[in-house]
Scaffold this motif. Structure first.
Motif, PDB file in Angstrom:
ATOM      1  N   MET A   1      42.744  43.566  32.950  1.00 17.68           N
ATOM      2  CA  MET A   1      41.522  42.497  32.600  1.00 17.68           C
ATOM      3  C   MET A   1      41.369  41.408  33.235  1.00 17.68           C
ATOM      4  O   MET A   1      40.637  40.394  33.712  1.00 17.68           O
ATOM      5  CB  MET A   1      41.479  42.441  31.002  1.00 17.68           C
ATOM      6  CG  MET A   1      40.419  41.747  30.580  1.00 17.68           C
ATOM      7  SD  MET A   1      40.133  41.777  28.852  1.00 17.68           S
ATOM      8  CE  MET A   1      39.603  43.513  28.572  1.00 17.68           C
ATOM      9  N   LEU A   2      42.766  40.524  33.524  1.00 14.73           N
ATOM     10  CA  LEU A   2      42.964  39.200  33.974  1.00 14.73           C
ATOM     11  C   LEU A   2      42.285  39.210  35.426  1.00 14.73           C
ATOM     12  O   LEU A   2      41.526  38.163  35.679  1.00 14.73           O
ATOM     13  CB  LEU A   2      44.374  38.895  34.064  1.00 14.73           C
ATOM     14  CG  LEU A   2      44.658  37.629  34.376  1.00 14.73           C
ATOM     15  CD1 LEU A   2      44.206  36.330  33.474  1.00 14.73           C
ATOM     16  CD2 LEU A   2      46.361  37.254  34.602  1.00 14.73           C
ATOM     17  N   ASP A   3      42.654  40.354  36.256  1.00 14.52           N
ATOM     18  CA  ASP A   3      41.965  40.139  37.552  1.00 14.52           C
ATOM     19  C   ASP A   3      40.667  40.543  37.703  1.00 14.52           C
ATOM     20  O   ASP A   3      39.903  39.846  38.319  1.00 14.52           O
ATOM     21  CB  ASP A   3      42.826  41.479  38.480  1.00 14.52           C
ATOM     22  CG  ASP A   3      44.316  40.946  38.549  1.00 14.52           C
ATOM     23  OD1 ASP A   3      44.527  39.615  38.904  1.00 14.52           O
ATOM     24  OD2 ASP A   3      45.033  41.789  38.328  1.00 14.52           O
ATOM     25  N   ALA A   4      40.270  41.293  36.820  1.00 16.27           N
ATOM     26  CA  ALA A   4      38.761  41.814  36.764  1.00 16.27           C
ATOM     27  C   ALA A   4      37.926  40.836  36.366  1.00 16.27           C
ATOM     28  O   ALA A   4      36.672  40.788  36.990  1.00 16.27           O
ATOM     29  CB  ALA A   4      38.583  43.066  35.908  1.00 16.27           C
ATOM     30  N   LEU A   5      38.342  39.772  35.484  1.00 20.11           N
ATOM     31  CA  LEU A   5      37.486  38.787  35.065  1.00 20.11           C
ATOM     32  C   LEU A   5      37.155  37.832  36.123  1.00 20.11           C
ATOM     33  O   LEU A   5      36.145  36.892  35.839  1.00 20.11           O
ATOM     34  CB  LEU A   5      37.916  38.229  33.731  1.00 20.11           C
ATOM     35  CG  LEU A   5      38.168  39.197  32.455  1.00 20.11           C
ATOM     36  CD1 LEU A   5      38.526  38.462  31.319  1.00 20.11           C
ATOM     37  CD2 LEU A   5      36.762  39.821  32.374  1.00 20.11           C
ATOM     38  N   THR A   6      37.758  37.588  37.411  1.00 17.59           N
ATOM     39  CA  THR A   6      37.295  36.562  38.064  1.00 17.59           C
ATOM     40  C   THR A   6      35.899  37.222  38.841  1.00 17.59           C
ATOM     41  O   THR A   6      35.383  36.308  39.424  1.00 17.59           O
ATOM     42  CB  THR A   6      38.228  36.858  39.472  1.00 17.59           C
ATOM     43  OG1 THR A   6      38.426  38.128  39.971  1.00 17.59           O
ATOM     44  CG2 THR A   6      39.545  36.225  39.145  1.00 17.59           C
TER      45      THR A   6
ATOM     46  N   GLU B   1      56.629  33.831  36.160  1.00 17.38           N
ATOM     47  CA  GLU B   1      56.841  33.029  35.374  1.00 17.38           C
ATOM     48  C   GLU B   1      56.206  32.875  34.093  1.00 17.38           C
ATOM     49  O   GLU B   1      56.834  32.613  32.921  1.00 17.38           O
ATOM     50  CB  GLU B   1      56.871  31.409  36.047  1.00 17.38           C
ATOM     51  CG  GLU B   1      57.499  30.450  35.368  1.00 17.38           C
ATOM     52  CD  GLU B   1      59.082  30.571  35.270  1.00 17.38           C
ATOM     53  OE1 GLU B   1      59.610  29.908  33.942  1.00 17.38           O
ATOM     54  OE2 GLU B   1      59.759  31.109  35.706  1.00 17.38           O
ATOM     55  N   ILE B   2      55.192  32.812  33.866  1.00 19.11           N
ATOM     56  CA  ILE B   2      54.016  33.140  32.882  1.00 19.11           C
ATOM     57  C   ILE B   2      54.487  34.090  32.134  1.00 19.11           C
ATOM     58  O   ILE B   2      54.730  33.954  30.814  1.00 19.11           O
ATOM     59  CB  ILE B   2      52.845  32.868  33.353  1.00 19.11           C
ATOM     60  CG1 ILE B   2      52.208  31.718  34.101  1.00 19.11           C
ATOM     61  CG2 ILE B   2      51.838  33.135  32.147  1.00 19.11           C
ATOM     62  CD1 ILE B   2      50.845  31.502  34.251  1.00 19.11           C
ATOM     63  N   ALA B   3      54.663  35.430  32.706  1.00 18.48           N
ATOM     64  CA  ALA B   3      54.912  36.514  31.971  1.00 18.48           C
ATOM     65  C   ALA B   3      56.189  36.576  31.167  1.00 18.48           C
ATOM     66  O   ALA B   3      56.643  36.760  30.016  1.00 18.48           O
ATOM     67  CB  ALA B   3      54.880  37.694  32.933  1.00 18.48           C
TER      68      ALA B   3
ATOM     69  N   LEU C   1      50.795  41.045  31.742  1.00 21.19           N
ATOM     70  CA  LEU C   1      50.153  39.802  31.802  1.00 21.19           C
ATOM     71  C   LEU C   1      48.593  39.955  32.216  1.00 21.19           C
ATOM     72  O   LEU C   1      47.707  39.503  31.860  1.00 21.19           O
ATOM     73  CB  LEU C   1      50.697  38.908  32.582  1.00 21.19           C
ATOM     74  CG  LEU C   1      50.172  37.431  33.026  1.00 21.19           C
ATOM     75  CD1 LEU C   1      50.397  36.621  31.572  1.00 21.19           C
ATOM     76  CD2 LEU C   1      50.729  36.811  34.249  1.00 21.19           C
ATOM     77  N   LYS C   2      48.555  40.989  33.194  1.00 21.70           N
ATOM     78  CA  LYS C   2      47.056  41.429  33.740  1.00 21.70           C
ATOM     79  C   LYS C   2      46.343  41.869  32.480  1.00 21.70           C
ATOM     80  O   LYS C   2      44.991  41.937  32.809  1.00 21.70           O
ATOM     81  CB  LYS C   2      47.256  42.587  34.930  1.00 21.70           C
ATOM     82  CG  LYS C   2      48.047  41.969  35.896  1.00 21.70           C
ATOM     83  CD  LYS C   2      47.364  40.849  36.701  1.00 21.70           C
ATOM     84  CE  LYS C   2      48.095  40.449  37.996  1.00 21.70           C
ATOM     85  NZ  LYS C   2      47.971  41.271  39.178  1.00 21.70           N
ATOM     86  N   GLU C   3      46.517  42.231  31.478  1.00 25.31           N
ATOM     87  CA  GLU C   3      45.814  43.055  30.093  1.00 25.31           C
ATOM     88  C   GLU C   3      45.261  41.617  29.552  1.00 25.31           C
ATOM     89  O   GLU C   3      44.450  41.936  28.526  1.00 25.31           O
ATOM     90  CB  GLU C   3      46.715  43.742  29.438  1.00 25.31           C
ATOM     91  CG  GLU C   3      47.327  44.790  30.121  1.00 25.31           C
ATOM     92  CD  GLU C   3      46.235  45.912  30.335  1.00 25.31           C
ATOM     93  OE1 GLU C   3      45.307  45.709  30.102  1.00 25.31           O
ATOM     94  OE2 GLU C   3      46.950  46.754  31.224  1.00 25.31           O
ATOM     95  N   LEU C   4      45.729  40.339  29.815  1.00 28.32           N
ATOM     96  CA  LEU C   4      45.251  39.448  29.133  1.00 28.32           C
ATOM     97  C   LEU C   4      44.017  38.541  29.742  1.00 28.32           C
ATOM     98  O   LEU C   4      43.855  38.869  31.034  1.00 28.32           O
ATOM     99  CB  LEU C   4      46.248  38.353  28.744  1.00 28.32           C
ATOM    100  CG  LEU C   4      47.437  38.888  28.023  1.00 28.32           C
ATOM    101  CD1 LEU C   4      48.554  37.737  28.030  1.00 28.32           C
ATOM    102  CD2 LEU C   4      47.195  39.298  26.564  1.00 28.32           C
TER     103      LEU C   4
END
Length: 467
Positions: free
Chosen positions: A1-6, A310-312, A322-325
């Motif tokens: 979701m994180l990437d798609a929302l761009t 680093e965030i993950a 992380l990409k699910e957020l």
């Protein structure tokens, strides 16, 4: 979701507005186990189609001009991302890390807007050029040449990063073939360690290749290419030269002056009006951008890997989790030192929905998401008819036969074997490793300027799009 929302958030809409003066307003995306299924409104297509056509009627050169600054802007964005992620990320506080995260994402937005914008240009304007060719060639009793002429007119004359990576790799293989001792060692099953030690110039070439092109296949979620990947491919090419030489023949030289001369010859024969010439010019640019924007996305995603890792780590989840957020959730969890991300990711992976409707945004999960998915699937099934023969648009000519490999995601495409026929909803840079070895490619979506169409023509692979 994180990437798609761009390609869904407010910043994306603002960039789209800067390009053309309006933006898409309705979308429905289902996220399930790493696979995205996107739905769009026919009413929305009609609205956008009218707006795009009005712009073309006022200025037929707008397609090319609206994309003329693409390289400069994306180059600047990539430089900016490099600056943002530079330094010791581990030493930063959570709040400073969150600020870096948001700043880096700003430089994704323009390319994301162009990615969708170019898709709409293809959807609305390729049919106009096709209609012109059908009418003109019918008068000349050459209707069978419509697809051939259409393909040649809009095929880019500038090579993509994907093409250049393969060309570079094949040059390394050609060098190795001339070194008999290397060929003998590879066929004898010598280890990579042995080959690297005894053929240092080849090892250096591989390192340079990975440094230059290792990011190409990333897109958003694929791991970068490493030296071990290239060594494996190189040894395989040397062991089975018949396959390698077939690939070389397919790749060919797609960008020599003959291609440009042939395009000019077609235009001279057809004698189109000025607006059609400008349309051809614009669609050729669109075809190039539709592959190049994948390369820019890959490079951008590659650059932020250390930041995302680093965030993950601080959120107690993996890089891929992380990409699910959403971006807002990432910032919130970082700012509040929350450890709730793991539970949210687990639920979201099962099924979640992201809805955009005229400025409003909503995420559904659990029962609500399942009910909506069931409703949409039933509605689509009720409107579809069964087909005995599937039809699409030929994007790259050729004949082949082989086992079909259905890949709903690039992850599923990793099981591809050489010569199999890749069938996918659409392709992007993360499908490239599978596309290289495919005997043919079929996609549900896309047209003659789509990623699948452009890459298949560069590689000389038979391809049908829009099936």
């Amino acid at each position: 979701m994180l990437d798609a929302l761009t390609e869904r958030d407010v910043a994306y809409e603002k960039e789209f507005d800067k390009i053309i003066g309006f933006h898409p307003q309705i979308s429905l995306d289902f996220f399930q186990q790493g696979i995205i299924t996107a739905y769009h409104s026919e009413e929305e297509y009609e609205r956008l189609g009218r707006l795009f056509r009005q712009r073309f009627d006022r200025n037929p050169d707008f397609l090319f001009k609206s994309l003329s600054d693409y390289e400069r802007k994306t180059s600047a964005d990539l430089v900016s991302i490099e600056k943002v992620v530079r330094g010791d990320l581990n030493a930063l506080s959570n709040r400073k890390l969150a600020r870096k995260f948001l700043k880096a994402r700003e430089y994704f937005e323009y390319n994301s807007a162009v990615d969708h914008y170019a898709w709409y240009l293809e959807k609305f304007f390729v049919p106009i050029l096709q209609a012109f060719l059908q009418k003109t060639l019918k008068r000349a009793s050459k209707e069978e040449l419509v697809v051939d002429y259409l393909t040649k007119l809009i095929t880019p004359t500038k090579p993509s990063k994907i093409f250049l990576e393969r060309k570079s790799f094949y040059e390394i293989v050609a060098r190795c073939e001339k070194i008999r001792s290397f060929v003998s060692a590879a066929k004898a099953g010598k280890s990579v360690k042995y080959l690297s030690k005894n053929f240092p110039s080849i090892s250096q070439s591989i390192s340079r290749h990975v440094d230059k092109y290792g990011w190409v296949q990333v897109l958003v979620n694929n791991p970068p290419m490493i030296s071990a990947d290239l060594w494996k491919a190189l040894i395989q090419a040397v062991k089975t030269p018949e396959n390698y030489h077939g690939d070389i023949k397919r790749l060919g030289d797609r960008f020599d002056p003959k291609v440009i001369r042939e395009k000019k010859k077609i235009l001279k024969e057809l004698k189109p009006a000025k607006e059609i010439r400008l349309l051809v010019k614009g669609l050729e640019r669109v075809a190039y951008i539709r592959t190049e924007d994948n390369a820019v996305m890959s490079r951008s995603s590659y650059l932020v890997i250390p930041l995302y890792q680093e965030i993950a780590k601080r959120l107690g989840i993996t890089y891929y989790e992380l990409k699910e957020l959403t971006p807002e959730e990432v910032v919130d969890f970082l700012s509040n030192r929350s450890k709730k991300a793991k539970g949210l990711v687990k639920s979201r992976k099962r099924l979640s929905v992201y809805i955009v409707y005229r400025g409003q945004r909503q995420i559904l999960m659990g029962t609500q998401a399942r009910r909506l998915k069931t409703f949409v699937e039933k509605f689509i099934t009720s409107t579809q008819q069964g087909f005995e023969v599937l039809r699409g648009t030929p994007a790259s000519s050729g004949k082949t036969k082989g086992v079909v490999r259905l890949a709903l995601s690039s992850k599923e495409a990793r099981t591809m074997r050489k010569g199999q026929i890749l069938v996918a909803p659409a392709t992007s840079a993360d499908f490239v490793p599978a596309m290289r070895i495919a005997g043919a490619i079929l996609t549900d979506f896309g047209g003659l300027t789509s990623h699948a169409a452009v890459v298949s023509r560069e590689f000389g692979i038979p391809c049908i799009v829009g099936v």
